[in-house]
Design a protein around this motif. Sequence first.
Motif, PDB file in Angstrom:
ATOM      1  N   ASP A   1       1.416  31.641  27.979  1.00  0.00           N
ATOM      2  CA  ASP A   1       1.164  32.159  26.183  1.00  0.00           C
ATOM      3  C   ASP A   1       2.073  31.263  25.450  1.00  0.00           C
ATOM      4  O   ASP A   1       2.030  31.527  24.389  1.00  0.00           O
ATOM      5  N   THR A   2       3.361  31.016  26.535  1.00  0.00           N
ATOM      6  CA  THR A   2       4.323  30.224  25.210  1.00  0.00           C
ATOM      7  C   THR A   2       4.308  28.891  26.442  1.00  0.00           C
ATOM      8  O   THR A   2       4.715  28.833  27.533  1.00  0.00           O
ATOM      9  N   ARG A   3       4.801  27.476  25.501  1.00  0.00           N
ATOM     10  CA  ARG A   3       5.240  26.437  25.869  1.00  0.00           C
ATOM     11  C   ARG A   3       5.615  25.447  25.931  1.00  0.00           C
ATOM     12  O   ARG A   3       6.589  25.110  26.004  1.00  0.00           O
TER      13      ARG A   3
ATOM     14  N   GLN B   1      12.107  23.998  22.896  1.00  0.00           N
ATOM     15  CA  GLN B   1      10.655  22.925  23.331  1.00  0.00           C
ATOM     16  C   GLN B   1      11.211  22.578  24.135  1.00  0.00           C
ATOM     17  O   GLN B   1      11.974  21.778  23.931  1.00  0.00           O
ATOM     18  N   ILE B   2       9.561  21.421  24.786  1.00  0.00           N
ATOM     19  CA  ILE B   2       9.564  20.764  25.630  1.00  0.00           C
ATOM     20  C   ILE B   2       9.534  19.201  25.584  1.00  0.00           C
ATOM     21  O   ILE B   2       8.891  19.400  24.346  1.00  0.00           O
ATOM     22  N   SER B   3       9.785  18.361  25.300  1.00  0.00           N
ATOM     23  CA  SER B   3       9.082  16.979  25.401  1.00  0.00           C
ATOM     24  C   SER B   3       8.424  16.264  26.267  1.00  0.00           C
ATOM     25  O   SER B   3       8.344  16.437  26.901  1.00  0.00           O
ATOM     26  N   ALA B   4       7.818  15.397  25.811  1.00  0.00           N
ATOM     27  CA  ALA B   4       6.968  14.539  25.976  1.00  0.00           C
ATOM     28  C   ALA B   4       6.741  13.305  26.039  1.00  0.00           C
ATOM     29  O   ALA B   4       6.232  13.474  25.043  1.00  0.00           O
ATOM     30  N   PHE B   5       7.097  12.845  26.989  1.00  0.00           N
ATOM     31  CA  PHE B   5       7.391  10.943  26.401  1.00  0.00           C
ATOM     32  C   PHE B   5       6.026  10.064  26.107  1.00  0.00           C
ATOM     33  O   PHE B   5       5.529  10.374  27.541  1.00  0.00           O
TER      34      PHE B   5
ATOM     35  N   ASP C   1       2.962  22.851  21.057  1.00  0.00           N
ATOM     36  CA  ASP C   1       3.973  22.894  21.438  1.00  0.00           C
ATOM     37  C   ASP C   1       4.752  22.121  21.742  1.00  0.00           C
ATOM     38  O   ASP C   1       6.149  22.196  22.770  1.00  0.00           O
ATOM     39  N   LEU C   2       4.808  20.700  22.120  1.00  0.00           N
ATOM     40  CA  LEU C   2       4.998  19.382  22.785  1.00  0.00           C
ATOM     41  C   LEU C   2       5.921  18.717  21.739  1.00  0.00           C
ATOM     42  O   LEU C   2       5.799  18.454  20.957  1.00  0.00           O
ATOM     43  N   ASP C   3       7.229  18.414  21.360  1.00  0.00           N
ATOM     44  CA  ASP C   3       8.363  17.076  21.196  1.00  0.00           C
ATOM     45  C   ASP C   3       7.951  15.973  21.185  1.00  0.00           C
ATOM     46  O   ASP C   3       8.189  15.652  22.873  1.00  0.00           O
TER      47      ASP C   3
END
Length: 180
Positions: free
Chosen positions: A112-114, A120-124, A144-146
């Motif tokens: 339901d939430t990431r 917020q989780i980062s994605a390279f 919902d990724l940075d």
Amino acid sequence: MNIGIVGSGNMGASMGKIWAAKGHKVLFSFSTDQEKLRAVAAAAGAAVPEALKAAGDCEGKTLFSCVNCLKPDFSGLEGGTSTSAAEEIVKLAHGAKMVEAIPPMAQILAADTRRLDGRQISAFDCGNDPAAKTSVASLLPDLDLDPVDAGPLTSARYIEPAGCSAFRWPMAWAWDRSWR
């Protein structure tokens, strides 16, 4: 945006469902289990015939790879750090603009939430084509990724193993931009 997902495993299915809910046109293709492919497509409102018809020439297309480099038996890395799955895929997809980004585990994408602890989780992400990188980076916030630019495609040699640790151990990173 029009998004074609080649490979409808847990990652592709989870990302595709989110993008479809955000208003993107998502087409799913390739699965060893055709019933699973139909169920994934139906859940996201995508159509299998169009997805299968759309698969083909990759010339000039942006490919977003989120392939992990673990051996099938999870005993180690398939390519080490001398190459990456993204670099090998782009060799097969002649003329494609490859961008690699490893989102968190499919279980987190399907939740339901990431966010982890509200963060917020980062994605390279990495790639050699600036426009393709911008395109992929614009999709990551929908998950919902940075997005964090990690440089050229050769950086996938390090992003993939880091992402693989999330497959082996239930963890992910929250990158605080103030740390730079």
